[in-house]
Design a protein around this motif. Structure first.
Motif, short mmCIF file in Angstrom:
data_model
loop_
_atom_site.label_atom_id
_atom_site.label_comp_id
_atom_site.label_asym_id
_atom_site.label_seq_id
_atom_site.Cartn_x
_atom_site.Cartn_y
_atom_site.Cartn_z
N ASN A 7 -1.20 -3.11 -1.04
CA ASN A 7 -2.23 -2.07 -1.02
C ASN A 7 -1.74 -0.79 -1.66
N ALA A 8 -0.47 -0.43 -1.39
CA ALA A 8 0.07 0.80 -1.96
C ALA A 8 0.16 0.67 -3.48
N GLY A 11 -3.31 0.77 -4.92
CA GLY A 11 -3.81 2.14 -4.89
C GLY A 11 -3.25 2.95 -6.06
N LEU A 12 -1.94 2.80 -6.26
CA LEU A 12 -1.27 3.54 -7.33
C LEU A 12 -1.80 3.12 -8.71
N ALA A 55 -9.16 5.12 -4.58
CA ALA A 55 -7.77 4.67 -4.74
C ALA A 55 -6.83 5.58 -3.96
N LEU A 59 -4.32 4.46 -0.98
CA LEU A 59 -2.90 4.78 -1.05
C LEU A 59 -2.47 5.51 0.22
N SER A 62 -2.38 3.17 3.20
CA SER A 62 -1.26 2.23 3.25
C SER A 62 0.04 2.96 3.54
N LEU A 63 0.16 4.20 3.04
CA LEU A 63 1.40 4.95 3.32
C LEU A 63 1.48 5.34 4.79
#
Lengths: 163, 504
Positions: A7-8, A11-12, A55, A59, A62-63
């Motif tokens: 996911n991270a 997102g990135l 996005a 991010l 997920s972080l």
């Protein structure tokens, strides 16, 4: 890689994509004239900004989860399956080669070649009867059904053509 | 009446009957093979439909859709693996019935109740399409924009496990669709000067890539020892249930048909949700709930009635409003548009005989389902024994034929491959791909109606909030997203608390 790492990364990647998209939209598409003319730029631009926001949210989510994870193992939303990059890349190359060969050799020659390649490389099938049967059988049956019965144009080759 | 008789004449030609039959067979086979869904079958059947007349072409697609919905039950009952997601609930009691030696009865009952659910939903559809069209005929661009926005947000919200990923996927679809010549002013958008890109990303190419390529990659990468595993298929046939059995469950069948049709009419839901709801409903109201999961025939009747009733339900918003609720109906929509039929409120005025022809085609498809399943099941289950990876090789060739035949250009094959691999990665990380396809289908309408509305109002936004209908739909769209967001947050909290408890 865990689902959250996926996911991270996603997102990135999407954040980068939306950045490039928005920049391209701003620099290549003219704006509308106003007074009711929205113009061709508005929608792609709004979509790009929307994607950037979503996005960024993914991010951040997920972080935040990852920092939570250090203290406890939380149950996940259904974990993704591992991504098989090699088979995916191989198939991408094979399909592209198929497209190229269709234009050069025509359907009748390109299809058995690609079927042979796929069965040999991806499936590691070595039985000669199966290889021969599948490559010729698939080609012949598709050719009869599509080209002859349904009248759908199957590619003819530009280098060589067998019909 | 005249147009109905006209439609009968169109739909009962040998060509139409054969096209519906071929579609049904294709759907049954693809539906029965786990991993290959009827969506793939539809994407591959679409190019074939180009070469047919309008009614046989639509009949081919509807037959594939209906056959696929029914075919999923075969592998669910015999192997305990759903052939399509909508048959997942059938596994719960269908497979235990096979273990008890009642496979033939389960298969026969599944066919009969599927036909019942399908025909029931067809009747509901015929009535409601007409009613909804009459209401929607007065909609202007602002109302249509709001309606499409509502339909689209429902799809993004409901089809995946995560609202955020659903929305991301939807926006990606909308973005892809803006590539190419702008429909109103003819300005090229993000084409990088390429002639191939002027027409944008072709919807059909994208559909073939999105649904077929991930299947091929997965089938190719199965471990060799999993391949060719002998599958225990008993020598079965479809045994018709007794009248007594059907009569006892008639009320259940009617209730499940209503559930299926209702769920089907909501964009973004589909067969799987309807089937599980119906199964749950049947269990709750059963006199013998403890027998569910152990081979109770009611547990086959409920989901199978409901998932086939979905077919009529999904066609209601498609035909009356032009909003497809799932990828399968999006492909049917594409097929309709290629033959010059534009679904929406004005459909009946412009294409009455084709619409009646479609209704007849649905009935024909169910007759074919009955005939093929009851008489041909012995032959048909042998398809389940063909190794999946060899089928994938054939699907690969069919994909290339499909993508190439749209514009006779290899460019489309390259795009299909690229989109397909991207779709595979998205599927692997649990991003739903349905919103992408529906974003691509609905994107142009969304943009064009908004821009037309703004031209009409000379740039004033009040055109949206002075119309109660438009305001209502925009409100509903916001409500769907907010409610879905709240329910996900609640679920997360609940999960979080559970963990804390288990940690303690």
């Amino acid at each position: 890689m865990t689902n959250r790492n996926h996911n991270a990364v996603l997102g990135l990647l999407l954040l980068t994509l939306s950045g490039i998209w928005t920049w391209l939209v701003m620099s290549t598409i003219p704006a509308g004239f106003g007074e009711g003319d929205i113009g061709p730029r508005a929608f792609p631009l709004i979509f790009g900004l929307f994607l950037a926001a979503l996005a960024a949210l993914l991010l951040a989510q997920s972080l935040r989860h990852r920092s939570d994870q250090r203290t406890r193992t939380a149950p996940d939303d259904p974990a993704g399956s591992p991504i098989l990059w090699l088979p995916a890349a191989l198939l991408l190359i094979e399909i592209s080669a198929y497209g190229f060969l269709l234009e050069k050799l025509g359907f009748v020659l390109a299809t058995p070649l690609v079927v042979l390649a796929v069965m040999g490389l991806n499936l590691r099938i070595r039985a000669p009867k199966l290889l021969l049967g599948m490559s010729i059988g698939t080609t012949l049956i598709c050719w009869i059904i599509f080209e002859k019965a349904l009248g759908i144009y199957l590619a003819h080759g530009s280098w060589i053509n067998l019909g | 009446m005249d147009s109905f008789l006209n439609a009968l004449a169109l739909a009962l030609t040998p060509m139409s009957i054969a096209a519906v039959g071929f579609g049904t067979l294709l759907g049954l086979v693809f539906g029965a093979i786990p991993g290959l869904t009827f969506t793939v079958a539809l994407a591959l059947a679409l190019p074939v439909s180009f070469s047919l007349e309008t009614v046989p072409a639509i009949g081919l697609l509807l037959g594939t859709y209906i056959g696929g919905m029914t075919g999923g039950s075969v592998s669910a009952i015999l192997l305990g693996i759903p052939g399509t997601p909508s048959a997942a609930a059938t596994v719960l009691d269908g497979h235990p019935m096979t273990k008890k030696g009642l496979a033939s009865l389960a298969l026969g009952t599944a066919v009969i109740v599927s036909v019942f659910g399908g025909i029931f939903s067809l009747i509901v559809m015929v009535v409601s399409v007409d009613l909804v069209s009459r209401v929607a005929i007065g909609f202007g661009p602002a109302e249509i924009f709001a309606l499409v926005l509502f339909g689209f947000s429902t799809i993004c919200g409901l089809c995946g496990k995560s609202l955020l990923k659903g929305l991301i996927s939807g926006v990606l679809g909308l973005m892809i669709m803006t590539i190419g010549l702008d429909a109103i002013e003819g300005v090229p958008r993000l084409t990088f000067g390429s002639v191939n890109m002027l027409q944008g990303v072709n919807l059909l190419v994208a559909m073939i890539g999105l649904f077929a390529v991930p299947f091929i990659i997965e089938a190719f990468s199965e471990k060799p020892h999993n391949r060719n595993a002998p599958r225990p298929i008993a020598n079965v046939r479809a045994k018709l249930p007794s009248f007594d059995l059907l009569f006892r469950n008639l009320w259940l069948m009617i209730r499940c048909s209503v559930i299926g049709t209702g769920i089907g009419a909501i964009p973004g839901t589909g067969g799987a949700i309807a089937a599980f709801l119906a199964y749950d409903h049947a269990k709750r109201f059963s006199k013998t709930p403890e027998q569910f999961g152990k081979g109770n025939i009611e547990g086959v009747i409920a989901p199978e009635t409901a998932n086939n009733a979905v077919t009529g339900g999904t066609l209601i918003p498609l035909l009356s409003l032009g909003i497809p609720g799932d990828p399968a109906t999006a492909i049917v929509l594409a097929g309709l548009m290629i033959h010059g039929i534009v679904p929406g409120p004005a459909l009946f005025m412009n294409n009455a005989s084709e619409v009646y022809g479609m209704y007849v085609a649905v009935v024909l498809a169910y007759l074919w389902v009955l005939a093929l399943q009851l008489l041909g099941i012995r032959v048909f289950i042998h398809v389940l024994k063909v190794p999946r990876e060899l089928l994938a090789v054939v699907v690969l060739v069919l994909c290339a034929i499909g993508a190439y035949s749209i514009r006779n250009s290899a460019f489309d094959i390259y795009s299909m491959a690229l989109i397909g691999v991207a779709a595979y990665v998205l599927v692997a990380i649990r991003v739903p791909i349905t919103p992408i396809i529906l974003g691509m289908v609905l994107g142009p309408t969304l943009e064009n109606e908004f821009r037309t509305a703004m031209m009409l109002s000379e740039g004033k936004m009040d055109i949206f909030y002075t119309s109660p209908t438009a305001l209502g739909f925009i409100g509903l769209a916001a409500l769907v997203i907010i409610l879905q967001g709240i329910s996900e947050l609640k679920l997360k909290r609940k999960n979080g608390r559970k963990v804390q408890v288990s940690d303690a």
